[in-house]
Scaffold this motif. Sequence first.
Motif, PDB file in Angstrom:
ATOM      1  N   LYS A 129       0.817  -1.212   0.000  1.00 13.07           N
ATOM      2  CA  LYS A 129       0.000   0.000   0.000  1.00 13.07           C
ATOM      3  C   LYS A 129       0.851   1.262   0.000  1.00 13.07           C
ATOM      4  N   TYR A 141      -3.938   0.657  -6.181  1.00 15.09           N
ATOM      5  CA  TYR A 141      -4.015   0.676  -4.720  1.00 15.09           C
ATOM      6  C   TYR A 141      -5.029  -0.354  -4.228  1.00 15.09           C
ATOM      7  N   ALA A 192       1.779   1.907  -3.560  1.00 22.13           N
ATOM      8  CA  ALA A 192       0.579   2.298  -4.304  1.00 22.13           C
ATOM      9  C   ALA A 192       0.128   3.711  -3.926  1.00 22.13           C
ATOM     10  N   THR A 193       0.285   4.077  -2.664  1.00 19.63           N
ATOM     11  CA  THR A 193      -0.078   5.425  -2.220  1.00 19.63           C
ATOM     12  C   THR A 193       0.813   6.467  -2.890  1.00 19.63           C
TER      13      THR A 193
END
Length: 275
Positions: free
Chosen positions: A189, A242, A192-193
């Motif tokens: 994550k 995400y 992806a963030t």
Amino acid sequence: MRLSISVVFSSVAGYFLGAEIIDWGIVLLLSVGGYLMVGASNAYNQVLERDLDALMDRTKNRPVASGRMSTTVAMAIAIAFTILGLLTLFYINPQTAMFGGISIFMYVLLYTPLKTKTPLSVFVGAFPGAIPFMLGWVAATNDFGIEPGTLFMIQFFWQFPHFWAIGWFLYDDYKKGGFFMLPTGKRDKGTATQVILYTVWTILISIIPAFGYTGNLFLSPAAAIIVGGLGLFMLYWAIKLYQNRDAKTAKRLMLSSVTYITLLQIVFVVDKFLR
């Protein structure tokens, strides 16, 4: 060759944006010089990473890694391309040659060795990767100011979601060569963030010319809406990455990023000549 052509395309787009009158001789010189500089960078890269390239499926068939070409021949090609490329760009103007030289230096001597050391290599590599779009403007004007600086920033921030998407779906292959491409080192994550954040920054920077803060680089409201819409398409896939965190979505994000930067450059150029 695809990479070389994309660099030439970006450079020519930047030239069209900066030129008051199109000189097709300069366009030809810029195209040849840019192609030679990318070819030189790729040749140096394949010499330096020949042992690592041989470990990865995506690169094991490259000429030097596979043994079809000796490092001596590859270096000769790299040096010849460097000299010819710099001379060609210098004929346009000295600043264009200077930025071309900086691009090769940063790509070969900074970005390439850092790829096996730290994820920050992507940050370093984004500098030479952002030069082509800007280079065209400098070739047209022999000047560096807010306009080419803005073009540089657009392509600079765009590279993060683009290369992190590639690093995501080729994660296992890159791991074989010991390359650190993702900001957290993992397909998680956190990565992806950051992809989402850099995509948003790319979109915002891309529409700044519509507000009149970038000198002679201007974007009409209609063009800004189109660019913003293209950006939202890329952002959609960044958000999907995400949510899904899989290789299939990462590949779609990569393809959407290529579509974005290509169409953005076309929109910028067309918008200029329609005004």
